[in-house]
Design a protein around this motif. Structure first.
Motif, PDB file in Angstrom:
ATOM      1  N   PHE A 176       6.933  10.067   3.534  1.00 34.11           N
ATOM      2  CA  PHE A 176       5.588  10.086   3.558  1.00 34.11           C
ATOM      3  C   PHE A 176       5.031  10.997   4.678  1.00 34.11           C
ATOM      4  CE2 PHE A 176       5.362   5.202   2.131  1.00 34.11           C
ATOM      5  CZ  PHE A 176       5.700   5.763   0.915  1.00 34.11           C
ATOM      6  N   GLU A 177       5.637  11.236   5.590  1.00 36.17           N
ATOM      7  CA  GLU A 177       5.342  12.250   6.820  1.00 36.17           C
ATOM      8  C   GLU A 177       5.778  13.576   6.123  1.00 36.17           C
ATOM      9  OE1 GLU A 177       6.429  13.457  11.592  1.00 36.17           O
ATOM     10  OE2 GLU A 177       6.636  11.473  10.790  1.00 36.17           O
ATOM     11  N   ILE A 212      -5.777  11.234   1.922  1.00 31.89           N
ATOM     12  CA  ILE A 212      -4.555  10.388   1.535  1.00 31.89           C
ATOM     13  C   ILE A 212      -4.697   8.673   1.764  1.00 31.89           C
ATOM     14  CG2 ILE A 212      -2.032   9.801   1.906  1.00 31.89           C
ATOM     15  CD1 ILE A 212      -1.942  12.742   2.678  1.00 31.89           C
ATOM     16  N   GLY A 213      -4.515   8.247   0.575  1.00 31.78           N
ATOM     17  CA  GLY A 213      -4.632   6.702   0.822  1.00 31.78           C
ATOM     18  C   GLY A 213      -3.177   6.072   1.279  1.00 31.78           C
ATOM     19  N   ILE A 214      -3.404   5.169   1.937  1.00 26.67           N
ATOM     20  CA  ILE A 214      -2.273   4.082   2.707  1.00 26.67           C
ATOM     21  C   ILE A 214      -2.681   2.679   2.032  1.00 26.67           C
ATOM     22  CG2 ILE A 214      -1.089   3.444   4.621  1.00 26.67           C
ATOM     23  CD1 ILE A 214      -0.879   6.310   4.444  1.00 26.67           C
ATOM     24  N   SER A 215      -1.594   2.153   1.330  1.00 21.35           N
ATOM     25  CA  SER A 215      -1.667   1.002   0.793  1.00 21.35           C
ATOM     26  C   SER A 215      -0.358   0.269   0.655  1.00 21.35           C
ATOM     27  CB  SER A 215      -2.232   1.072  -0.675  1.00 21.35           C
ATOM     28  OG  SER A 215      -2.566  -0.091  -1.190  1.00 21.35           O
ATOM     29  N   THR A 230      -2.171   8.099  -2.915  1.00 23.54           N
ATOM     30  CA  THR A 230      -1.952   7.020  -2.120  1.00 23.54           C
ATOM     31  C   THR A 230      -0.432   6.751  -1.987  1.00 23.54           C
ATOM     32  OG1 THR A 230      -4.110   6.067  -2.963  1.00 23.54           O
ATOM     33  CG2 THR A 230      -2.163   4.430  -1.846  1.00 23.54           C
ATOM     34  N   PHE A 231       0.007   6.456  -0.607  1.00 26.73           N
ATOM     35  CA  PHE A 231       1.280   6.068  -0.209  1.00 26.73           C
ATOM     36  C   PHE A 231       1.446   5.099  -0.157  1.00 26.73           C
ATOM     37  CE2 PHE A 231       1.691  10.226   2.495  1.00 26.73           C
ATOM     38  CZ  PHE A 231       1.429  11.075   1.286  1.00 26.73           C
ATOM     39  N   LEU A 232       2.507   3.940  -1.064  1.00 24.16           N
ATOM     40  CA  LEU A 232       2.476   2.593  -1.092  1.00 24.16           C
ATOM     41  C   LEU A 232       3.537   2.188   0.112  1.00 24.16           C
ATOM     42  CD1 LEU A 232       2.124  -0.066  -2.362  1.00 24.16           C
ATOM     43  CD2 LEU A 232       4.076   0.161  -3.845  1.00 24.16           C
ATOM     44  N   VAL A 233       3.225   1.713   1.359  1.00 20.82           N
ATOM     45  CA  VAL A 233       4.133   1.840   2.396  1.00 20.82           C
ATOM     46  C   VAL A 233       5.023   0.526   2.185  1.00 20.82           C
ATOM     47  CG1 VAL A 233       3.865   0.825   4.742  1.00 20.82           C
ATOM     48  CG2 VAL A 233       2.409   2.767   4.014  1.00 20.82           C
ATOM     49  N   THR A 234       4.482  -0.481   1.719  1.00 21.76           N
ATOM     50  CA  THR A 234       5.396  -1.811   1.562  1.00 21.76           C
ATOM     51  C   THR A 234       4.670  -2.683   0.491  1.00 21.76           C
ATOM     52  OG1 THR A 234       6.305  -3.701   2.497  1.00 21.76           O
ATOM     53  CG2 THR A 234       4.129  -3.078   3.268  1.00 21.76           C
TER      54      THR A 234
END
Length: 368
Positions: free
Chosen positions: A124-125, A137-140, A95-99
């Motif tokens: 992330f890209e 892929i998770g986005i969170s 998972t990518f922790l965007v913010t």
């Protein structure tokens, strides 16, 4: 727990993304030509560290066996001397922790929001393009759609390059509008699932849980937009004392008003962040009061909508409902209690969050 951050030394100056290659033979000259610019090959390994070399320079990792990070994609931070394992090749839970920013203040939030934000989308890209074949892929966050334009552009670019990748995006659903329809319809919607919370049919209860007046009204408007966009929606409801008795009413609302959703996930809460602070007043013992869950699940499934139980230990679920309780807790934060020793279903069970209290709150718990 499985470490997601490891100590490193590197001769680079700026943060960069790299995929480690530790397979036998990659250090020879022929194999080195097969590496791309985002890869580094194992040069040497000792008892406490391993050194890799790639176009970005050298990197030495500490405290972890090279076989455990072979194929992993790291974000290396030279100034801090650490690397985050953005993609673990052997795991389905990346998972990518965007913010860490968020515009809601949920009473059971496992990761309370912070004001600080750093744009990580370029990293992330790069990491997504290095992910294993057919990965999800998770986005969170925080709330990823606070940076909605960057998020949609990220999805468009990555999905155009990698037709095999899928995404599961957790969002509070507060920030969609009519202008997003064109962008969202241009995406391969079959490869994106939006995980969106709805905690109660009663607007007052939902709004109190998320700490934002008018949140449910806005959410329902935006769910209509997602429906028009053809988006796949996983509706999420964390089970708590304030909303447990209203589950059946919520189930009726879902079947009549939101039948387009892909899945309704009823979830047990985490004992961390605000969830830990409010545990005594929020935790609902589903092992003793499963009837409210069963009636809601039965109704939704009888109307042709998938319903699942996330984060429910199997021993707390009646046998007839265990097929609807998959193992959902990410491998890096999964643990088991002493009561789990000798259980025949342990290999199928999602267990507990690593930080679940030993005084676990379930009155019905034990090996099956």
């Amino acid at each position: 727990m499985i470490p997601l951050r490891i100590k490193v030394d590197t001769d680079a100056v700026e943060p960069y993304v790299v995929r480690l290659r530790s397979l036998e033979g990659l250090a020879d000259e022929h194999a080195r030509h097969e590496l791309n610019s985002f890869e580094a090959a194992l040069e040497a390994a000792g008892p406490d560290s391993a050194e890799y070399l790639g176009e970005a320079g050298s990197i030495r990792i500490h405290g972890i066996d090279p076989s455990e990070v072979d194929g992993d994609v790291l974000l290396v931070n030279p100034r801090r001397g650490v690397a985050d394992r953005l993609i673990r090749r052997s795991s389905p839970h990346n998972t990518f922790l965007v913010t860490e920013r968020c515009d809601q203040l949920c009473v059971m939030c496992s990761q309370p929001p912070k004001e600080h934000h750093v744009d990580m989308f370029p990293h992330f890209e790069a990491a997504a393009l290095l992910a294993p074949q057919d990965a999800t892929i998770g986005i969170s966050g925080g709330e990823p759609t606070l940076f909605k334009d960057q998020l949609l552009e990220f999805l468009q670019r990555v999905m155009a390059e990698r037709s095999d990748l899928r995404f599961h995006i957790l969002t509070n659903g507060q920030h969609f509008d009519e202008r997003d329809l064109v962008a969202m319809q241009s995406l391969d919607r079959g490869r994106i699932v939006w995980g969106i919370p709805l905690y109660s049919r009663d607007p007052a209860i939902h709004d109190e849980i998320v700490g934002k007046q008018g949140a449910q009204e806005q959410l329902l408007r935006n769910l209509a937009i997602l429906c028009r966009a053809g988006a796949q929606v996983e509706l999420r409801t964390v089970l708590m004392e304030p909303n447990a008795q209203g589950l059946l009413e919520l189930a009726r609302f879902i079947t009549t008003t939101l039948p387009f959703i892909q899945t309704w996930a009823m979830m047990q809460m985490e004992n961390i962040g605000y969830g830990r602070k409010n545990w005594k007043t929020l935790f609902y013992d589903s092992s003793a009061g499963f009837d409210v869950v069963a009636r809601a699940l039965d109704l939704v499934r009888s109307r042709g909508i998938d319903a699942q139980l996330y984060n429910f230990p199997l021993c707390t679920v009646p046998e007839a409902y265990r097929p609807f309780a998959p193992s959902t807790i990410s491998d890096w934060k999964r643990a088991f209690m002493d009561e789990c020793d000798g259980c025949d279903l342990r290999s199928q069970c999602g267990g507990f969050f690593e930080w679940h209290p030993r005084n676990h709150g379930y009155s019905g718990l034990g090996a099956i």
